[in-house]
Design an enzyme around this catalytic site. Structure first.
Site, PDB file in Angstrom:
ATOM      1  N   ASP A  69      -5.562   1.597 -13.513  1.00 33.58           N
ATOM      2  CA  ASP A  69      -5.833   0.286 -12.935  1.00 33.58           C
ATOM      3  C   ASP A  69      -6.281   0.418 -11.479  1.00 33.58           C
ATOM      4  OD1 ASP A  69      -5.737  -2.576 -13.560  1.00 33.58           O
ATOM      5  OD2 ASP A  69      -4.235  -2.681 -11.974  1.00 33.58           O
ATOM      6  N   HIS A  94      -9.586   0.780  -5.531  1.00 30.70           N
ATOM      7  CA  HIS A  94      -8.831   0.440  -4.330  1.00 30.70           C
ATOM      8  C   HIS A  94      -7.879   1.542  -3.882  1.00 30.70           C
ATOM      9  CE1 HIS A  94     -10.593  -3.498  -4.701  1.00 30.70           C
ATOM     10  NE2 HIS A  94     -10.224  -3.524  -5.962  1.00 30.70           N
ATOM     11  N   ASP A 127       0.833  -1.194   0.000  1.00 39.32           N
ATOM     12  CA  ASP A 127       0.000   0.000   0.000  1.00 39.32           C
ATOM     13  C   ASP A 127       0.870   1.248   0.000  1.00 39.32           C
ATOM     14  OD1 ASP A 127      -2.490   1.470   0.281  1.00 39.32           O
ATOM     15  OD2 ASP A 127      -1.805   1.918   2.312  1.00 39.32           O
ATOM     16  N   GLU A 157     -10.426   1.709 -13.977  1.00 39.08           N
ATOM     17  CA  GLU A 157     -10.919   0.354 -13.764  1.00 39.08           C
ATOM     18  C   GLU A 157     -11.493   0.297 -12.356  1.00 39.08           C
ATOM     19  OE1 GLU A 157      -9.425  -4.265 -13.287  1.00 39.08           O
ATOM     20  OE2 GLU A 157      -8.436  -2.567 -12.336  1.00 39.08           O
TER      21      GLU A 157
END
Length: 740
Positions: free
Chosen positions: A46, A50, A16, A80
Site C-alpha cells: 500500500d 509515499h 511518518d 500501489e
C-alpha cells in the site's frame, strides 16, 4: 500532495516512520520475512508512492530473495503507486525488485473508453507498455482494475452515462480480454455503485446485510435499491458476466498471457481492436470492442491471411480474412467480440529487414534512453541488447512482442563519453531472424551529423486534473476525456472554455490522450500539478504548443500582444487582440508575462498589450491605459522577446541582433527646411548625422552606414522634449549645423 511532502512527513494524518534509516529498513525486512515463513505467497504494498524510493530498492530485494530461497519461486509483490503516468509508475518495476504495480493508467483509460470517449485513448494507454519491458517482466504482469476503495467503484464513474450497466460490462470485457492480471473490486459483481462523493467510505459497502442507511439506500447498476439484504448472488447480472469472461480467459491462455498487438483504433467513439497471440501456439485471437451506442462493422487488418475466424464470444458464426489479412468484423453496440483463427499467424516468405529507429547513430544519450526498431506488420518477437563498444558480453534490455518494438535503457550509471552499441534481433513466426545495430555516446553526440527526428504533430490536448468530473468526464485525472479536450487555434495555441463549479483544483496538460507526454507548472514535462482556485462558472484554459506553457483564466487575465506583426505569426490579420498566436504566459508566476518568436520578417512594427482578448483594457508606452503604440524593428529570423510586468503595465521588447534604432520606421518629421523632429527615445549620443543618397544606394550594416553623404546635425538648444501631436511620443528638435 506535491514535492517533498509526497514521501516525507505524515501522510493524510498517518504518522511518518523514518524509512530512510537503516534500522527501520532492516526491521521491516524482518517483519515481512516472518510473514513469508507463515506461508504468505505475495504482497500488495500500500501507498508505495509515499515512501522514499531508496527504501524500496533495498527492502524489495531482501524480501524477494528470501522468498525465492525459501521455496517460493513465484512469489509476487506489487505496489500501489497512485499515479496514472507510466513514466512515474515504471521505475518501481525497473529499478526495484517489485514484480509489478497496480495499473492506474489502465484504470483511467478503461473507464474513459467505457464512458464513450475516443478509442484512440486506448492506443495511448498501450503505447506506454514499453516502459515496463525488462528482461524479466512486462506490462502483462500489471494488475489491472477499474475502481477501488480509495477512488470509488467503476459503477459510480459510469452511472451518469447512458446505459451504465452495459458500459460497466464493456469495461470488464476490456479488462479480462486485454493484457494484465484483472482484479475485480468486491461488490462490483453485485452491481454496487455507491453514492456521492463515491470514494472512500462511500465505496466500502458490505456484502452482508447492512444497517447503514447510506449503503442500504443506494441504487445498484441494475436499477434496484441495495436494501438491507445479503448480496452474494451468483446469478446477479454482472456476476454472471464476469464469470463468463473469467472462464473464457482460463480456457484460452492466449487471452491471459499472449502478446497484445493493436489492429484498429477509431478516432472518436467506436471500435478498438487488438490481437492476442501465444508465443508457443502462434494462433491469433482477434478482440474487438465497441464503445458506441450502435453496432459497427469495420475492416480490421489481422495477422493471419486467408484464415477463417471462429466466434468465441459476442456473437456466432465465422469471419474470413482475405489474402492480405483484412477481415470485416461486426461488433455489437457497447459490446465485444472474440474471434479465433483456424491457422497460425502468417510469416513472411523470407526474413524481413529490421532497422534501428532510435537512437540515431552517434547520438548523445542520457537518463532513460528509448531504443526502438522498425519491423514489418507481422507477428514477431524483437529482442534488444547493449554493450560498451569493445566489450565481449551483451546485456539484454528486454523483448517486445508488438509491431512497434521499443525498450528503455537507463544510462545514468555510465560515465560521460562512454560509447554504447545497441543490437536488435527479430524472429518471425517461421523462425527467420533479422538483425540491426546502432551506437550512441553517453552525454554528447559523436556523429559528424545527427539527423534530427521529424517533429511529431499533436493530435489532442486534454486538461487532466481533479476537476475532470466537473467537466463531464467519468472521473478525475482523465487524459483521454474528450469533454476536457481543447481546440487548436492560430499559432499552435489550444484553448477551451468549460463550466466548472467553484472549488480548488489541480491540473496538467496531457498530450494525445495519455500521460506519456504531459506538461505541468512552467511548461515542465512531467512537472508538478498546477493549483487553481475557481469562483465557479466559465473557466478557460490555454496550451501553447510552441512553449508547452499551459494556463487558465483562474490564474490571471489572458494577455495578448496585438500589433502590426500578427499576420506574420499565424493570425488572420493584424491588430487582433483575440488572436492567441500572440498569447503571453507567466509560467513561473512572478508577475512577468513573456512571449518570444523568431517568425517575424525583417521590418518595423508596432505593438500594444491587451487584456481579456479585447480592446477594453489595453496598455501602451509607459504603461499608459490606451497609450501610444510601442515600436520595434527586427531582422529576418531574429528572436524577439516581449516581457510585460502586470503590476506596472510596462512592456519590454528585446530584439536579438537589433538593427539601428529606427531602421525601417518613419518617425522623423521636417518642421522647416533646417529643423527635424525625432522621438526623444530614438538612440542616444552627442553626435548626430543625417545621410542621403541621390541614387538610392544607402545601406546600414550594424552601426555603419554606407552609400551616401552625411550631414551633421545638432540639437536645438532650448527645444525641450514635448509630446508630438501625431503620436504622443516625447520628441526633440535638431537642425543642420551652420557649416552645412
Amino acid at each position: 500532495m506535491d514535492g517533498e511532502s509526497v514521501t516525507y512527513g505524515d501522510f493524510v494524518g498517518l504518522d511518518d516512520i523514518m524509512t530512510e534509516h537503516p534500522t527501520v529498513v532492516g526491521g521491516f525486512v524482518d517483519v515481512y520475512q516472518d510473514w513469508i515463513d507463515l506461508g504468505i505467497d505475495g504482497f500488495r504494498i500500500d501507498t508505495a508512492k509515499h515512501v522514499n524510493f531508496e527504501f524500496w530498492e533495498e527492502w524489495s530485494t531482501e524480501v524477494l530473495d528470501y522468498a525465492h530461497a525459501n521455496g517460493k519461486p513465484d512469489f509476487f509483490m506489487f505496489g500501489e503507486v497512485y499515479d496514472a503516468d507510466p513514466v512515474k509508475l515504471s521505475p518501481y518495476v525497473r529499478d526495484t525488485d517489485m514484480n509489478s504495480v497496480l495499473d492506474f493508467t489502465f484504470q483511467s483509460s478503461a473507464v474513459s473508453f467505457a464512458s464513450g470517449n475516443s478509442a484512440r485513448g486506448l492506443r495511448s494507454l498501450y503505447a506506454g507498455d514499453d516502459y515496463y519491458t525488462t528482461p524479466s517482466t512486462s506490462a502483462g504482469a500489471l494488475p489491472t482494475f477499474l475502481g477501488n476503495h480509495d477512488m470509488g467503484r467503476v459503477g459510480y464513474f459510469l452511472q451518469g452515462t447512458d446505459s451504465a450497466l452495459e458500459r460497466t460490462e464493456l469495461a470488464h470485457e476490456l479488462m479480462f480480454l486485454g493484457r494484465g492480471q484483472p482484479v475485480v473490486y468486491y461488490g462490483d459483481e453485485q452491481g454496487f455503485a455507491g453514492a456521492d462523493p463515491g470514494n472512500d467510505k462511500s465505496a466500502r459497502q458490505s456484502l452482508f446485510a447492512s444497517q447503514v442507511d447510506e449503503f442500504t439506500d443506494q441504487a445498484l447498476l441494475t436499477g434496484e435499491t441495495a436494501g438491507a439484504v445479503d448480496r452474494y448472488d451468483t446469478d446477479a447480472v454482472l456476476y454472471e458476466h464476469i464469470a463468463a469472461l473469467s472462464a473464457l480467459r482460463e480456457a484460452h491462455p492466449a487471452l491471459a498471457t499472449g502478446a497484445q498487438i493493436e489492429r484498429y483504433a477509431e478516432s472518436g467513439a467506436g471500435v478498438y481492436a487488438f490481437s492476442r497471440v501465444d508465443r508457443d501456439q502462434r494462433v491469433e485471437y482477434l478482440v474487438a470492442l465497441n464503445n458506441s451506442a450502435s453496432e459497427s462493422t469495420v475492416d480490421i487488418p489481422t495477422l493471419t491471411a486467408g484464415a477463417t475466424f471462429e466466434t468465441l464470444y459476442g456473437g456466432a458464426g465465422t469471419v474470413a480474412s482475405d489474402a492480405s489479412g483484412v477481415a470485416s468484423v461486426t461488433v455489437p453496440a457497447l459490446g465485444a467480440v472474440v474471434l479465433r483463427a483456424d491457422a497460425q499467424v502468417t510469416a513472411p516468405a523470407e526474413a524481413s529487414p529490421v532497422s534501428v529507429v532510435a537512437p540515431a547513430p552517434g547520438a548523445g544519450v542520457s537518463g532513460s534512453v528509448a531504443v526502438s526498431a522498425d519491423v514489418d506488420d507481422s507477428w514477431r518477437e524483437t529482442s534488444f541488447a547493449w554493450r560498451v563498444v569493445g566489450a565481449d558480453t551483451w546485456t539484454p534490455l528486454g523483448t517486445s512482442e508488438t509491431t512497434t518494438p521499443r525498450v528503455f535503457h537507463d544510462v545514468r550509471g555510465l560515465d560521460a563519453g562512454t560509447l554504447i552499441e545497441y543490437r536488435v534481433v527479430t524472429v518471425d513466426a517461421a523462425g527467420q531472424r533479422s538483425a540491426a545495430s546502432t551506437y550512441a555516446s553517453v552525454g554528447h553526440a559523436v556523429a559528424v551529423a545527427v539527423e534530427e527526428e521529424p517533429e511529431q504533430g499533436i493530435e489532442s490536448v486534454t486538461i487532466a486534473g481533479s476537476l475532470n468530473s466537473e467537466m463531464g468526464c467519468a472521473g478525475d485525472w482523465q487524459p483521454a476525456c474528450e469533454a476536457a479536450m481543447l481546440t487548436e487555434g492560430p499559432g499552435g495555441v489550444w484553448s477551451g472554455t468549460f463550466d466548472v463549479a467553484a472549488g480548488d483544483y489541480e491540473y496538467k496538460a496531457a498530450i494525445d490522450g495519455s500521460w506519456t507526454i504531459n506538461y505541468g507548472a512552467n511548461a515542465v514535462r512531467d512537472g508538478s500539478n498546477i493549483a487553481i482556485s475557481h469562483d465557479g462558472g466559465p473557466l478557460t484554459f490555454y496550451f501553447d504548443s510552441r512553449s508547452n506553457q499551459v494556463q487558465s483564466s483562474a490564474e490571471g487575465p489572458a494577455v495578448t500582444l496585438p500589433g502590426s506583426y500578427q499576420s506574420e505569426i499565424g493570425c488572420p490579420g493584424d491588430w487582433a487582440p483575440d488572436c492567441l498566436a500572440s498569447l503571453m504566459a507567466d509560467g513561473d508566476k512572478d508577475g512577468v508575462y513573456e512571449f518570444s518568436t523568431a517568425d517575424i520578417p525583417a521590418g518595423a512594427y508596432e505593438v500594444k498589450v491587451a487584456h481579456g482578448l479585447g480592446w477594453a483594457e489595453n496598455y501602451g508606452q509607459d504603461g499608459a491605459p490606451g497609450g501610444a503604440n510601442y515600436a520595434f524593428s527586427t531582422e529576418e529570423g531574429e528572436l524577439v522577446t516581449f516581457r510585460y510586468e502586470i503590476a506596472t503595465h510596462l512592456l519590454e521588447i528585446e530584439v536579438a541582433n537589433p538593427p539601428l534604432p529606427g531602421a525601417g520606421q518613419s518617425r522623423a518629421y521636417w518642421i522647416d527646411a533646417q529643423t527635424l523632429a525625432v522621438p526623444a527615445d530614438l538612440g542616444s549620443g552627442e553626435g548626430w548625422q543625417l545621410y542621403g543618397s541621390a541614387d538610392a544606394t544607402l545601406e546600414a550594416a550594424g552601426s555603419d552606414v554606407s552609400g551616401g553623404e552625411p550631414v551633421a546635425l545638432s540639437v536645438v538648444e532650448g527645444a525641450s522634449p514635448r509630446p508630438s501631436s501625431s503620436d504622443s511620443v516625447p520628441s526633440r528638435a535638431m537642425s543642420r549645423c551652420a557649416s552645412n
